[in-house]
Design an enzyme around this catalytic site. Structure first.
Site, short mmCIF file in Angstrom:
data_model
loop_
_atom_site.label_atom_id
_atom_site.label_comp_id
_atom_site.label_asym_id
_atom_site.label_seq_id
_atom_site.Cartn_x
_atom_site.Cartn_y
_atom_site.Cartn_z
CB THR A 151 38.90 39.98 43.11
OG1 THR A 151 38.10 41.18 43.35
CG2 THR A 151 39.91 39.74 44.08
N GLY A 152 39.48 42.39 41.09
CA GLY A 152 40.18 43.85 41.12
C GLY A 152 39.74 44.39 39.94
CG HIS A 153 41.35 48.31 37.10
ND1 HIS A 153 42.35 48.99 36.50
CD2 HIS A 153 40.35 48.57 36.17
CE1 HIS A 153 41.88 49.81 35.51
NE2 HIS A 153 40.75 49.45 35.32
N GLY A 154 39.60 44.96 36.43
CA GLY A 154 39.51 43.90 35.38
C GLY A 154 40.36 44.08 34.12
CB THR A 177 35.30 40.11 41.40
OG1 THR A 177 35.21 41.03 40.22
CG2 THR A 177 34.93 38.83 40.65
CB VAL A 209 33.22 42.13 29.23
CG1 VAL A 209 33.51 40.88 29.77
CG2 VAL A 209 31.77 42.07 28.44
N GLY A 210 34.94 43.05 32.04
CA GLY A 210 36.11 42.92 32.72
C GLY A 210 36.71 41.46 32.49
CG ASP A 211 39.18 40.46 35.92
OD1 ASP A 211 38.61 41.12 36.35
OD2 ASP A 211 39.27 39.11 36.77
#
Length: 318
Positions: free
Chosen positions: A228-231, A177, A206-208
């Protein structure tokens, strides 16, 4: 409304196991984005315009997974997510799983300003883009050779999300991201986040990033955050909103960033990063991944870094 606040901007290019072959481009990219956004702030422009412009710079840079350079899903398609928010009236616009749009953050702003909604997804988001005259480009225009090779690698070996965020040696070309937070001279804050997601993700995942309170959040009474990172982990703890909650309790932006990342790991073993600004122009950032590209600009000082503990400070003259 506050006046004579020192304008400030912070941008990130993703918190993950950034490989050495993308390190220099990532650091240069976030600096360019910060300078673009700060130029707007320094000229008296709004925080909202600044974060949009900064994220557009990152979306146009193939070193990052947003817009040009976005990764492919399991079907070999590009699906993009983005959010933009302003802290005065807390207006927000977001899009998710939209296909083949060069600058998703611009489309998210159109959702905010041209509809009564906060989030449009998939086919509906593409239909809205067409209504607004936003061009839908061919996949080939957004796809890089690195993203294509990465998709082939992940679909063949079924590499896990944990490797993407923890092991640089096994992720030669992966991306993550991008985002920006800013405060302008009037004390208005804004945030924006944009992503192409995770390579070989399930279609429609869809992630975060486009989720209010998870991928981004802001409030003029407090400040702004972009994550940012693992959603999936970020969504579980509504990371961006949690950062603002911590600042509401009296923590500085830096303290809030550190505590929020610590909280996410403690609760769900989540990995990622966050950038923060408060309504006075103080900034902060933190990640628990191997690397995070970031840059900040306030007054005449440009700061940037990549590795944990790295922070280069230089004088900035427009």
């Amino acid at each position: 409304m506050a006046t004579n606040v020192k304008p400030a901007i912070v941008v990130h290019g993703g918190a993950w196991a950034i490989p050495d072959n993308l390190a220099e481009a990532s650091v240069e990219g976030v600096q360019s984005a910060a300078k673009r956004g700060y130029g707007i702030l320094n000229g008296g422009g709004s925080a909202l315009d600044a974060v949009e412009a900064a994220v557009c710079v990152l979306e146009d840079n193939p070193a990052f997974d947003a817009g040009y350079g976005a990764v492919l899903n399991s079907a070999g398609e590009i699906e993009l997510d983005a959010i933009i928010m302003e802290g005065s009236e807390m207006n927000v616009g977001a899009i998710a799983a939209v296909q083949n749009i060069e600058n998703p953050v611009k489309l998210a702003r159109l959702v905010m300003e041209k509809t009564d909604h906060c989030l449009l997804v998939g086919k509906g988001a593409n239909m809205f883009a067409k209504e607004m005259g936003v061009e839908e480009v061919a996949t080939e225009k957004l796809l890089t050779e690195a993203a294509k090779a990465e998709w082939e690698q992940y679909t063949k070996y079924k590499t896990t999300v944990s490797e993407l965020f923890r092991d640089r040696s096994s992720t030669p070309n992966s991306h993550d991201t991008v985002g920006a937070v800013a405060v302008d001279i009037h004390g208005n804050v804004a945030c924006a986040t944009s992503t192409g997601g995770i390579t070989a993700k399930r279609v429609g995942r869809v992630g975060d990033s486009p989720i209010i309170g998870s991928g981004a959040y802001c409030d003029n009474a407090v400040g702004a955050a972009s994550t940012t990172g693992h959603g999936e982990a970020i969504m579980k703890v509504t990371l961006a909103r949690h950062v603002l909650y911590l600042m509401e309790q009296g923590l500085t932006p830096q303290q809030a960033a550190e505590k929020a990342i610590e909280y996410m790991f403690k609760k769900v073993k989540g990995t990622g990063g966050v950038i923060v600004v408060n309504n006075k122009g103080d900034t902060g950032f933190c990640s628990n991944t191997e690397r995070m590209a970031w840059a900040s600009l306030t007054e005449s000082t440009l700061k940037f870094g990549l590795n944990p503990g790295d922070e280069t400070t230089t004088e900035y003259r427009p």
